[in-house]
Design an enzyme around this catalytic site. Sequence first.
Site, short mmCIF file in Angstrom:
data_model
loop_
_atom_site.label_atom_id
_atom_site.label_comp_id
_atom_site.label_asym_id
_atom_site.label_seq_id
_atom_site.Cartn_x
_atom_site.Cartn_y
_atom_site.Cartn_z
N GLN A 67 -4.27 -1.81 10.00
CA GLN A 67 -4.18 -3.11 9.35
C GLN A 67 -4.65 -4.22 10.28
O GLN A 67 -4.19 -4.34 11.42
CB GLN A 67 -2.74 -3.38 8.91
CG GLN A 67 -2.54 -4.69 8.17
CD GLN A 67 -3.23 -4.69 6.81
OE1 GLN A 67 -3.14 -3.74 6.06
NE2 GLN A 67 -3.90 -5.78 6.51
N LYS A 123 0.83 -1.21 0.00
CA LYS A 123 0.00 0.00 0.00
C LYS A 123 0.86 1.25 0.00
O LYS A 123 0.53 2.25 -0.67
CB LYS A 123 -0.94 -0.03 1.21
CG LYS A 123 -2.02 -1.11 1.09
CD LYS A 123 -2.72 -1.39 2.40
CE LYS A 123 -3.71 -2.54 2.25
NZ LYS A 123 -4.32 -2.96 3.53
N ASP A 162 -11.29 2.75 4.75
CA ASP A 162 -11.73 1.36 4.62
C ASP A 162 -13.25 1.27 4.53
O ASP A 162 -13.80 0.30 4.03
CB ASP A 162 -11.26 0.53 5.82
CG ASP A 162 -9.91 -0.15 5.58
OD1 ASP A 162 -9.59 -0.40 4.41
OD2 ASP A 162 -9.20 -0.41 6.57
#
Length: 297
Positions: free
Chosen positions: A96, A52, A119
Amino acid sequence: MTEIIDGNAVASEIREELTGAIETLADAGARPGLATVLMGDDPASQTYVNMKQRDCEEVGIESVHVDVEGDAPPSALYETIGNLNEDPAVHGYIVQAPVPDHVDYREVIRRVDPAKDVDGFHPENVGRLVAGDARFRPCTPHGVQKLLESADVDIEGKDVTIVGRSDIVGKPLANLLIQKAEDGNATVTVCHSRTDDLGEKTRNADIVVAAVGVPELIDGSMISEDTVVIDVGVNRVEADTEKGYELVGDVDFESTEERASAITPVPGGVGPMTRAMLLYNTVKAASLQEEIDVSLP
């Protein structure tokens, strides 16, 4: 002939199209910023975070990474989240998963500023999604929509069977596909581990999305001719390879490809799209926070 839907190619197109919006924001003094937070030293999570960060560098998004010791108390992670909520240079960030067992991940998500929740997991953003007023579409479900669009699959009026009911893929994807929208209006069935006669449900579908996390659960006998198959699963299984394993999906590709009209491979299907849509959400977050209109793909 079965179409292999190339997620790498579609993701590359989206990243390329995002660069214009990123430069528009940067020219206005508001270059998008994405932060990643990792608590612990899980190797797979470290790999994902590194990917990412690399994606950000390629498209011109500022990236920040924060490590939190795996044995630190939850308050250490909460403090990091609070700092990111207050940092004007960070327009979006992710924590994460998984987090260590002593940390409540739901509480972590609740502490994220919904405006920076790229997210799309915060309860406020989930509610907006269900209400048809999404701030951010969760990355993997949105990526699935983009893949269907790239393959010219019109889902309006179609029967879609989603195998998997997770908060990350199954539930939000179902909500997106049933909405009154250009990329919605499908009839959706959500299946799971306790569904009776799963094969009957998948054989009756025009589109099957496999997102249950069970290696090669769905095979060709469970798919009708000319079905579109989207395989979200990424499973590591033992194999006679240099690494000692290989990656397979939730779908048995070989037997299913023979019957499907279009199918995504693993790897190289949905995975690259999830990362591309994270960049998309970061750019959108920057646009909303800085009140600068940009064109998004």
